[in-house]
Design an enzyme around this catalytic site. Structure first.
Site, PDB file in Angstrom:
ATOM      1  N   LYS A   1     -13.519 -14.009  -3.402  1.00 44.00           N
ATOM      2  CA  LYS A   1     -12.173 -13.628  -3.027  1.00 44.00           C
ATOM      3  C   LYS A   1     -11.905 -14.606  -2.016  1.00 44.00           C
ATOM      4  O   LYS A   1     -10.822 -15.058  -1.915  1.00 44.00           O
ATOM      5  CB  LYS A   1     -12.197 -12.217  -2.546  1.00 44.00           C
ATOM      6  CG  LYS A   1     -12.316 -11.345  -3.758  1.00 44.00           C
ATOM      7  CD  LYS A   1     -12.624  -9.937  -3.401  1.00 44.00           C
ATOM      8  CE  LYS A   1     -12.882  -8.995  -4.343  1.00 44.00           C
ATOM      9  NZ  LYS A   1     -13.230  -7.565  -4.100  1.00 44.00           N
TER      10      LYS A   1
ATOM     11  N   GLN B   1     -14.711  -3.441   0.447  1.00 45.70           N
ATOM     12  CA  GLN B   1     -15.550  -3.606  -0.635  1.00 45.70           C
ATOM     13  C   GLN B   1     -16.304  -2.471  -1.209  1.00 45.70           C
ATOM     14  O   GLN B   1     -17.114  -1.784  -0.322  1.00 45.70           O
ATOM     15  CB  GLN B   1     -16.400  -4.832  -0.452  1.00 45.70           C
ATOM     16  CG  GLN B   1     -17.334  -5.650  -1.561  1.00 45.70           C
ATOM     17  CD  GLN B   1     -16.346  -6.022  -2.354  1.00 45.70           C
ATOM     18  OE1 GLN B   1     -15.064  -6.408  -2.568  1.00 45.70           O
ATOM     19  NE2 GLN B   1     -16.970  -6.300  -3.905  1.00 45.70           N
TER      20      GLN B   1
ATOM     21  N   ASP C   1      -6.168  -3.205  -2.864  1.00 44.30           N
ATOM     22  CA  ASP C   1      -6.735  -2.773  -4.069  1.00 44.30           C
ATOM     23  C   ASP C   1      -6.132  -1.700  -4.992  1.00 44.30           C
ATOM     24  O   ASP C   1      -6.667  -1.258  -5.965  1.00 44.30           O
ATOM     25  CB  ASP C   1      -8.221  -2.122  -3.398  1.00 44.30           C
ATOM     26  CG  ASP C   1      -9.285  -3.116  -3.369  1.00 44.30           C
ATOM     27  OD1 ASP C   1      -9.517  -4.008  -4.254  1.00 44.30           O
ATOM     28  OD2 ASP C   1     -10.111  -3.004  -2.320  1.00 44.30           O
TER      29      ASP C   1
END
Ligand SMILES: Nc1nc(=O)c2c([nH]1)NC[C@@H]1CN(c3ccc(C(=O)N[C@@H](CCC(=O)O)C(=O)O)cc3)C=[N+]21
Ligand SMILES: [Mg+2]
Length: 325
Positions: free
Chosen positions: A80, A124, A147
């Site tokens: 990312k 994460q 997200d």
């Protein structure tokens, strides 16, 4: 009245799918090159970021929080950050030890929520067992939740009202769209019902395409751990589109797949490669054999993964607009 309309529609669908049944003579599916498509989109996003900067605003900024020392998580976060750099998004990774308390993590998220220089926040997954993942996601400011995992974004997404949708479902949507196949009235099967992946993918597949809504108008079935194997086969054999997000290598085999189906493999498993004595990444699909039956198929790696990363970049750019207006 309504009921008979529905029945007519269903009958219509059945007729169409019978008379137009694919007579596939080619033996090899088109491999959907997720990596290549991802790089194309990254170029467009880079131009968007350049425009933002030219307009005198600072570059969008993405911050990831990585708790613990899961090797795979470290790889994904690194990917990312590499993508962010390519498009001109500034990025940062906050590393916290496995034993970090939930309160401490919530405090870190809150700091980022209040930091005007941060546009997007990723916490994460997976998080250590002592932490309630959903509680942490819900603490992320809605406009920084790139997200799309917070209850508020998920709710808005379910109602076709969201600004920030989850990246993997967006990636799957984009890959299917780019095949050019018809999705309206087709049968789609999603394997896996996770709140972050399987369920929102099913949400996109089943919902309508009115206005800017990202739906696909497919008749959508969700299969999961309690779907009996014979039923899984039954549903899959009738599916024009299969999206598998389970994490079981070779779950989807050639005999289960309808000829000409479009297969999107979201699975990620690390299996021991006996020839090289190291781990390799595999999806849920028996790629070699299923690609002889399918019309389109995504590889793992190089399919959904790189596109997920791109969609996260896209969300970060959207978030930067939400946060500066
Ligand atoms: N808060 C959060 N957001 C996520 O979006 C999220 C997460 N947690 N936890 C884990 C999953 C998984 N995920 C992937 C991202 C990139 C690749 C990717 O880049 N895959 C490459 C190769 C990766 C490799 O070399 O191992 C590919 O498929 O070609 C894969 C998987 C994001 N996830
Ligand atoms: Mg992949």
């Amino acid at each position: 009245m309504h009921r008979s309309n529905i029945l007519c529609r269903i009958t219509g669908v059945l007729k169409t799918s019978c008379s137009h049944r694919h007579q596939h003579t080619n033996t090899q599916a088109t491999i959907i090159d997720g990596k290549k498509i991802a790089n194309e989109i990254l170029k467009n996003l880079k131009a968007e970021v350049e425009d933002i900067v030219k307009a005198g605003k600072r570059a969008p900024c993405l911050t990831a929080i990585l708790v613990g020392d899961n090797a795979a998580s470290a790889t994904y976060v690194r990917n990312k950050m590499v993508a962010a750099k390519k498009v001109g998004i500034s990025s940062d990774t906050i590393r916290l030890p496995t034993e970090t308390s939930q309160d401490k993590l919530l405090e870190e998220v809150n700091k980022l929520n209040n930091d005007e220089k941060v546009d997007g926040i990723i916490v994460q997954l997976p998080l250590p067992k002592h932490i309630d993942e959903q509680k942490v996601f819900n603490s992320v400011l809605r406009t920084k939740d790139v997200d799309g995992f917070s209850a508020s974004n998920f709710g808005l997404f379910s109602l076709n009202m969201c600004a920030l949708a989850p990246a993997t479902p967006l990636a799957v949507h984009e890959l299917i769209l780019r095949t050019g196949i018809e999705t309206k009235g087709k049968n789609a099967v999603v394997c896996g019902r996770s709140k972050n992946v399987g369920l929102p993918i099913a949400m996109l597949l089943h919902s309508d395409t009115h206005g800017d809504i990202l739906g696909m108008d497919a008749t959508t079935t969700i299969c999961h751990r309690f779907t009996p194997p014979d039923q899984l086969t039954h549903y899959l054999q009738n599916a024009d589109i299969v999206v598998s997000a389970v994490g079981i290598p070779n779950l989807i085999q050639a005999h289960m797949v309808k000829k000409g189906a479009c297969i999107i493999d979201v699975g990620i498993s690390h299996v021991k490669d006996p020839s090289a004595n190291q781990f390799k990444l595999v999806g849920d699909v028996d790629f070699e054999n299923v690609s002889k039956v399918a019309s389109f198929i995504t590889p793992v790696p190089g399919g959904v993964g790189p596109m997920t990363v791109v969609m996260l970049m896209k969300n970060t750019i959207i978030a930067s607009r939400l946060n500066s207006s």
